[in-house]
Design an enzyme around this catalytic site. Structure first.
Site, short mmCIF file in Angstrom:
data_model
loop_
_atom_site.label_atom_id
_atom_site.label_comp_id
_atom_site.label_asym_id
_atom_site.label_seq_id
_atom_site.Cartn_x
_atom_site.Cartn_y
_atom_site.Cartn_z
N HIS A 146 -12.62 11.03 12.67
CA HIS A 146 -12.51 9.92 13.56
C HIS A 146 -11.86 8.58 13.09
O HIS A 146 -11.89 8.25 11.55
CB HIS A 146 -13.96 9.21 14.04
CG HIS A 146 -14.04 8.23 15.14
ND1 HIS A 146 -13.61 8.36 16.25
CD2 HIS A 146 -14.09 6.86 14.73
CE1 HIS A 146 -13.96 7.35 16.88
NE2 HIS A 146 -13.81 6.37 15.88
N GLY A 158 -24.97 12.10 19.82
CA GLY A 158 -24.06 10.83 20.12
C GLY A 158 -22.47 11.01 20.28
O GLY A 158 -22.04 11.77 19.76
C1 GRF Z 1 -6.74 11.83 14.58
O1 GRF Z 1 -6.44 10.55 14.23
C2 GRF Z 1 -8.20 11.72 14.86
O2 GRF Z 1 -9.02 11.36 14.27
C3 GRF Z 1 -8.08 11.46 16.42
O3 GRF Z 1 -7.01 12.03 16.82
C4 GRF Z 1 -6.07 12.20 15.87
C5 GRF Z 1 -5.76 13.65 15.92
O4 GRF Z 1 -4.54 13.77 15.47
N1 GRF Z 1 -9.13 11.70 17.18
P1 GRF Z 1 -4.16 15.21 15.38
O5 GRF Z 1 -3.96 15.98 16.55
O6 GRF Z 1 -4.87 16.04 14.08
O7 GRF Z 1 -2.29 15.21 14.64
#
Ligand code: GRF
Length: 199
Positions: A108, A142
């Protein structure tokens, strides 16, 4: 023996790309058994196909209820018998049934518990924080609330916009995700009172 991963994606798949690269080295201790998505036609699925990894898509809109989608996704992932599921930019909340079956980690783009949800980078910028980052955590029921495994901090620069900040976060996020998943695959993990111990 190599741990089997199923990686779930929704977008460009740069985190997936980093995992695929790491898995090419046998000493990493993990193999991407399959890549699943909640939509078709995304770059992440192309990356998987180019790497010769099986792919599948499981679209929420194809099912009458969210529970039906959850069951279908659980069955689709179960076919690949993963030891660990990695949600790497997967933009759907995983269901109860899924999470009862598979240990799952998520990455995240914020320092949780700050800025959970789908707009973490924009929310951090709008708030005006000077430090943000990324978190790898175990997934629970969650939204981005599961036990933290690792975090990395990134400075917010004057003049950053959502794209520039997210790109900088993603560089560090990929390194952290590869490190954490490898350690979990090789050494295992345990959770005691929300604290995750690797090895
Ligand atoms: C990452 O920053 C992830 O944490 C967020 O979306 C982005 C996905 O990047 N939820 P990718 O598709 O791996 O390039």
């Amino acid at each position: 023996m190599s741990a089997r991963l199923v990686v779930l994606v929704s977008g460009s798949g740069t985190n997936l790309g980093a995992l695929l690269e790491a898995c090419a080295d046998e000493s990493y201790g993990a193999t991407v058994a399959a890549v699943g998505a909640d939509r078709d036609g995304i770059e992440a699925l192309q990356r998987a196909e180019q790497a010769g990894v099986p792919t599948f898509a499981c679209r929420l809109s194809d099912y009458p209820t969210r529970d039906d989608w959850d069951a279908a996704l659980t069955d689709a992932v179960a076919e690949y018998e993963p030891d660990l599921v990695v949600s790497a930019g997967f933009m759907k909340i995983l269901g109860k049934r899924f999470l009862e079956v598979f240990p799952t980690v998520n990455t995240h783009p914020s320092l949780l518990p700050a800025f959970p949800g789908a707009h973490a980078v924009k929310d951090a910028l709008d708030y005006g924080v000077r430090i943000t980052g990324a978190t790898v955590h175990l997934v629970d029921a969650g939204v981005d609330t599961g036990p933290v495994i690792a975090q990395t901090a990134i400075e917010v620069f004057d003049g950053d916009d959502e794209d520039s900040l997210h790109e900088r976060i993603k560089v560090a996020e990929r390194v952290m995700l590869v490190d954490v998943v490898g350690r979990m695959a090789r050494d295992g993990w345990q959770v005691i009172d929300r604290r995750v111990r690797l090895g």
